[in-house]
Design a protein around this motif. Structure first.
Motif, PDB file in Angstrom:
ATOM      1  N   PHE A 131       5.277 -13.765  -6.968  1.00 50.65           N
ATOM      2  CA  PHE A 131       5.348 -12.844  -5.837  1.00 50.65           C
ATOM      3  C   PHE A 131       4.095 -12.902  -4.960  1.00 50.65           C
ATOM      4  CE2 PHE A 131       4.084 -10.684  -9.757  1.00 50.65           C
ATOM      5  CZ  PHE A 131       2.816 -10.233  -9.426  1.00 50.65           C
ATOM      6  N   LEU A 132       3.029 -13.571  -5.429  1.00 49.71           N
ATOM      7  CA  LEU A 132       1.816 -13.697  -4.618  1.00 49.71           C
ATOM      8  C   LEU A 132       1.977 -14.715  -3.493  1.00 49.71           C
ATOM      9  CD1 LEU A 132      -0.976 -13.706  -7.367  1.00 49.71           C
ATOM     10  CD2 LEU A 132      -0.055 -11.759  -6.093  1.00 49.71           C
ATOM     11  N   SER A 133       3.002 -15.558  -3.622  1.00 56.68           N
ATOM     12  CA  SER A 133       3.291 -16.580  -2.599  1.00 56.68           C
ATOM     13  C   SER A 133       2.134 -17.568  -2.414  1.00 56.68           C
ATOM     14  CB  SER A 133       3.631 -15.923  -1.251  1.00 56.68           C
ATOM     15  OG  SER A 133       4.775 -15.092  -1.379  1.00 56.68           O
TER      16      SER A 133
ATOM     17  N   GLU B 261       1.440  -3.419  -6.538  1.00 58.55           N
ATOM     18  CA  GLU B 261       2.563  -2.797  -7.249  1.00 58.55           C
ATOM     19  C   GLU B 261       3.312  -3.824  -8.092  1.00 58.55           C
ATOM     20  OE1 GLU B 261       6.665  -0.249  -6.334  1.00 58.55           O
ATOM     21  OE2 GLU B 261       5.359  -0.866  -4.687  1.00 58.55           O
ATOM     22  N   GLN B 262       3.599  -4.998  -7.490  1.00 58.02           N
ATOM     23  CA  GLN B 262       4.292  -6.045  -8.245  1.00 58.02           C
ATOM     24  C   GLN B 262       3.441  -6.563  -9.397  1.00 58.02           C
ATOM     25  OE1 GLN B 262       4.146  -5.738  -4.916  1.00 58.02           O
ATOM     26  NE2 GLN B 262       5.760  -6.894  -3.882  1.00 58.02           N
TER      27      GLN B 262
ATOM     28  N   ASP C 229      -3.092  -7.210  -2.478  1.00 61.22           N
ATOM     29  CA  ASP C 229      -2.049  -7.040  -1.456  1.00 61.22           C
ATOM     30  C   ASP C 229      -0.686  -6.766  -2.077  1.00 61.22           C
ATOM     31  OD1 ASP C 229      -3.879  -7.420   0.545  1.00 61.22           O
ATOM     32  OD2 ASP C 229      -3.403  -9.540   0.869  1.00 61.22           O
ATOM     33  N   LYS C 230      -0.477  -7.263  -3.296  1.00 63.98           N
ATOM     34  CA  LYS C 230       0.808  -7.065  -3.980  1.00 63.98           C
ATOM     35  C   LYS C 230       0.570  -6.316  -5.303  1.00 63.98           C
ATOM     36  CE  LYS C 230       3.256  -9.523  -1.023  1.00 63.98           C
ATOM     37  NZ  LYS C 230       3.723 -10.878  -1.352  1.00 63.98           N
TER      38      LYS C 230
END
Length: 331
Positions: free
Chosen positions: A187-189, A210-211, A207-208
């Protein structure tokens, strides 16, 4: 003053309406799941009473779908009716019926449709329990399944623990219970072939956040990033600091984009010792240190840390979703 009182009244009424809507949604969801369960039961019982079982699904379900759609509208396609049929077949005994009653509010029909795609019963029970206990959305359930959470946890547990996990969910008693192998950070891409720094990795995690916390597991509360500690005038910075309310301890994470070294372990040992001696209270458990690295070295960990180590762990991370075949090969 009148505006203040009005705002207070508005918020109270708003909270009441929102809770009422949630309650209604839970009741509707429960009624829908049980209705679909009993529709599946009726289909199976009718099928068993017929003579030509092989052609039953193609003929009878098609006719039933057409009639129900004309009467009630959408929601009764042949595929959905087949899911109801399978739902009863898979959950149609005393054990699984009691499992439905355990999760009457949090699991929707969409959850069960996703769960029915999982053929292994223990694995399905595991994801069902975790979905309920962690309040996963259907999207998060699918992500956790696609990232092979069950297999990753199996890497650090024995067979009996996995059976227990599938029946009652993970019970966090020891630090190792929180750790997956590997962590999956798709999910960090961040692309696998991209030259990123540890700062880039940290920034992407923040930045992510929560995920990332969902990937960490249960009970994690974020405390800070780049937490500074000072020893003899020298400053050191811990990449990420969390608190786990279930384990009742601090959890420190250091990010490494390369192969794990004994210096990395020594640095984390210093962070953990400092927290245990200067920060944690007497009623809290020892601090946990996790080195999240691109390439783990079990030998380096084994010979750098004492055999009784229960505080410092190294775990690899991956920037893509490993296939189940890959993880089963490791198992």
């Amino acid at each position: 003053m009148k505006e203040l009182k009005t705002d207070k009244l508005f918020n109270a009424v708003k909270n009441l309406i929102e809770e009422s809507r949630r309650s209604i949604a839970r009741q509707v969801n429960t009624a829908m799941v049980f209705t679909y369960y009993h529709i599946g039961k009726m289909i199976v019982e009718d099928e068993q009473g017929g003579e030509e079982r092989a052609t039953y699904a193609k003929q009878t379900l098609k006719l039933l779908s057409s009639s129900l759609t004309n009467e009630f509208g959408r929601g009764f396609s042949v595929d959905n009716l087949e899911s109801m049929r399978l739902f009863y077949i898979e959950y149609g005994n005393s054990e699984t019926v009691s499992r439905i009653s355990e999760f009457p509010f949090s699991l929707s029909w969409s959850h069960y449709v996703q769960l029915l795609k999982i053929k292994d019963k223990q694995e399905r029970n595991f994801y069902e329990t975790e979905s309920f206990q962690n309040n996963w959305s259907v999207r998060e359930l699918k992500r956790q399944y696609d990232s092979s959470l069950f297999e990753r946890l199996a890497l650090s547990k024995d067979h009996n623990e996995i059976i227990a996990n599938s029946q009652k969910g993970r019970i966090l008693e020891n630090p190792i219970d929180t750790l997956k192998s590997p962590f999956v950070l798709e999910f960090l891409s961040l692309k696998e072939d991209h030259h990123y720094s540890e700062s880039d990795l940290e920034r992407a995690i923040i930045d992510k956040l929560e995920q990332f916390m969902l990937e960490l597991g249960k009970g994690f509360l974020f405390e800070s990033r780049q937490k500074r500690i000072t020893l003899d005038g020298d400053h050191f910075y811990i990449d990420l600091s969390f608190y786990n309310r279930l384990l009742k301890c601090f959890v420190l994470i250091d990010l490494k984009i390369g192969k794990l070294t004994h210096q990395d372990i020594g640095q984390m040992q210093m962070y953990v010792n400092y927290h245990d001696r200067k920060i944690k209270s007497s009623d809290e458990n020892p601090t946990i240190g996790i080195i999240l690295c691109k390439q783990e070295s079990k030998t380096v960990v084994e010979f750098t840390l004492p055999e009784s180590n229960e505080q410092i762990f190294a775990r690899e991370y991956k920037l893509y979703l490993p296939s189940k075949e890959e993880l089963k090969g490791v198992l």
